[in-house]
Design an enzyme around this catalytic site. Structure first.
Site, PDB file in Angstrom:
ATOM      1  N   HIS A 174       2.067   5.266  -0.930  1.00 59.42           N
ATOM      2  CA  HIS A 174       1.658   6.653  -1.161  1.00 59.42           C
ATOM      3  C   HIS A 174       2.719   7.355  -1.998  1.00 59.42           C
ATOM      4  CE1 HIS A 174      -1.842   7.343   1.725  1.00 59.42           C
ATOM      5  NE2 HIS A 174      -1.611   6.060   1.741  1.00 59.42           N
ATOM      6  N   HIS A 222       0.887  -1.169   0.000  1.00 60.90           N
ATOM      7  CA  HIS A 222       0.000   0.000   0.000  1.00 60.90           C
ATOM      8  C   HIS A 222       0.923   1.216   0.000  1.00 60.90           C
ATOM      9  CE1 HIS A 222      -3.618   2.356   1.281  1.00 60.90           C
ATOM     10  NE2 HIS A 222      -2.690   3.134   1.808  1.00 60.90           N
ATOM     11  N   CYS A 231      -3.615  10.353   4.048  1.00 58.24           N
ATOM     12  CA  CYS A 231      -4.167   9.977   5.348  1.00 58.24           C
ATOM     13  C   CYS A 231      -4.550  11.238   6.125  1.00 58.24           C
ATOM     14  CB  CYS A 231      -3.126   9.182   6.121  1.00 58.24           C
ATOM     15  SG  CYS A 231      -3.632   8.817   7.795  1.00 58.24           S
ATOM     16  N   ASN A 250      -2.368   8.410  -2.553  1.00 58.66           N
ATOM     17  CA  ASN A 250      -1.924   7.068  -2.924  1.00 58.66           C
ATOM     18  C   ASN A 250      -1.322   7.084  -4.319  1.00 58.66           C
ATOM     19  OD1 ASN A 250      -4.018   6.775  -0.816  1.00 58.66           O
ATOM     20  ND2 ASN A 250      -3.614   4.616  -1.140  1.00 58.66           N
TER      21      ASN A 250
END
Lengths: 318, 318
Positions: free
Chosen positions: B220, B218, B251, B262
């Protein structure tokens, strides 16, 4: 596992690439202020102007004033671009300020050659032979070779490694015939067609055929792969990169106005530093220069790091 | 030379990540329209909502309405996020629409644990033990483990591989003790601290210790290295990635409002396709969905490919 270099050299092209594509007009004083801010970051090479026809590239009508106006900093080479005898003559007027080197330019795509260089490959061979003679008469026998559209072309589509190598073969043969010793080859992804495997294949093919050549990558981040392509170059041991502060730039003849420009210098420096590769550049100072570029241009520029911010403040606070 | 996979699976998190951070309010109908546009691209997993406290994350006050409003498409799994028993209960109300899986969440940084999970690591171990029991009672014994701030933290600074592995060790021990079989580990670079070598080191360490675990990244793109980090993951054979259409997200607790979010799904798909890796996604349709996202949000979103445009039109024309 990897051929990562310990140090890379970045040629900052933000002033030259950025100011040519902006609708402008950008004040000469602003151009000079940005160049002086960039030289203060520790960058060792900055391309500061383009001696081109102001009718075709009005953004560089003030090239001479910019070169005359900057404050040269020791340890920094200032370079310029030109494409004909008239441009060379202007550049020669600044021998004491500019690091001048003769260069040969081709495009790997016929369509881009016609559109960006104004002639097809065969005619470009003739024209470059003449330009080599002009440079040699000025004591600047070309040492550099640039290949535009080396990975693909918005007008001509795919450019295979074989096609790029064929054009390079012609260019290197011309260089040999005319007594030029090419030291540095710039592979330009002028319109953002490269991917990491394509970088590996072309760099590998060039290395295998001309192991003595230094390879430089000129990458655009048009479609978001620019920094990944730089990583692929680093993995292949490439030590010379062009980049543009804040991601300025883009080619005025590439056919996608508004598209992101060159890879952002600060993102390339950040990538390198995080991987333990030296650049000689003060990253925080470079981000400050990127902020200046954004103020001068007057709109948000593409660099993510410019907006995401450095890690150094978090590291200091931790 | 490489462990490049032949196919990857992308979990689209644009709706969930994007709609939670925007100042909004974004109309429920717009959220549904974007999700339906995304499922039409061939994406096989879309995270469509977050069942969280609307006082803390007002952007998801309409989570139930969004899940109820989408048009489920065969072959696409719709997932949701929750962090407590109340959220789980809401999600269970949509068993027929959502692919529900129990998960365990930790943060590799104490500071991020306190800020984002509201408790330190020791307290999170206690809380997750309770959550595992709650999930097991609902027939959803956790199969997934997420590690937030796995590469660094804006509040706590560097996160070493050893530190991340220690937290993972505690989490895996808890899972084993409570009878959970973890199949998928998500390593989250929640605040954009990763670099390609750090990705390689952490993925390598996890593989060596838990070779049976599927690894998902995941990432960014806070500082411009997101796609290069994805490339490093691909090189390590990682086959599961989260991404967000148009680069939505970021976030809300990460401390850099306005920073890029992201990695952009369309840039990841483009990277994969250019390297011969299948995704099952129609890239042009995904870019159209990114354009829709930009219209809904009402400001330029960070994806370069969204603005640089696909290569397919040039390939067709050539």
């Amino acid at each position: 596992m990897t051929d990562l270099p310990t140090r890379i050299t970045i040629t900052e092209e933000g002033p030259r690439e950025g100011f040519q594509i902006e609708k402008g007009p950008i004040a000469t004083a602003d151009k000079i202020a940005l160049i002086d801010a960039l030289s203060a970051t520790g960058l060792s090479r900055i391309q500061v102007a383009s001696f081109v026809n102001p009718k075709l590239v009005p953004g560089w009508a003030d090239a001479a004033a910019v070169v005359a106006g900057i404050t040269p900093r020791a340890g920094c080479e200032y370079t310029a671009l030109w494409f004909n005898a008239r441009g060379l003559e202007q550049a020669l007027g600044f021998r004491e300020r500019l690091a001048l080197a003769g260069s040969i330019t081709f495009a790997a795509s016929e369509a881009f050659s016609q559109r960006n260089l104004n002639r097809d490959h065969a005619a470009q061979l003739v024209a470059q032979r003449e330009m080599i003679a002009v440079h040699q008469q000025a004591g600047l026998s070309p040492t550099r070779l640039s290949l535009q559209a080396a990975f693909g072309c918005n007008f001509g589509g795919e450019v295979s490694v074989a096609q790029a190598m064929a054009v390079l073969g012609d260019a290197m043969a011309l260089a040999a015939e005319t007594g030029c010793t090419i030291e540095k080859l710039s592979l330009a992804d002028s319109m953002g067609w490269a991917d990491p495997l394509h970088i590996e294949r072309l760099v590998g093919a060039v290395r295998a055929r001309w192991p003595e050549l230094g390879i430089s990558l000129h990458l655009h981040d048009t479609r978001g792969l620019g920094i990944a392509n730089a990583l692929a170059g680093l993995r292949m041991g490439v030590t010379m990169f062009d980049a543009a502060v804040a991601g300025l730039g883009g080619c005025p003849f590439a056919g996608h106005p508004g598209a992101p420009g060159n890879i952002a210098s600060e993102e390339l420096v950040f990538l390198a530093h995080e991987m333990g590769i030296e650049t000689g550049v003060d990253l925080d100072a470079l981000i400050a220069a990127a902020e200046l570029a954004e103020r001068i241009i007057g709109r948000p520029l593409p660099s993510n790091l410019l907006h995401g911010g450095t890690l150094s403040r978090f590291r200091k606070a931790a």
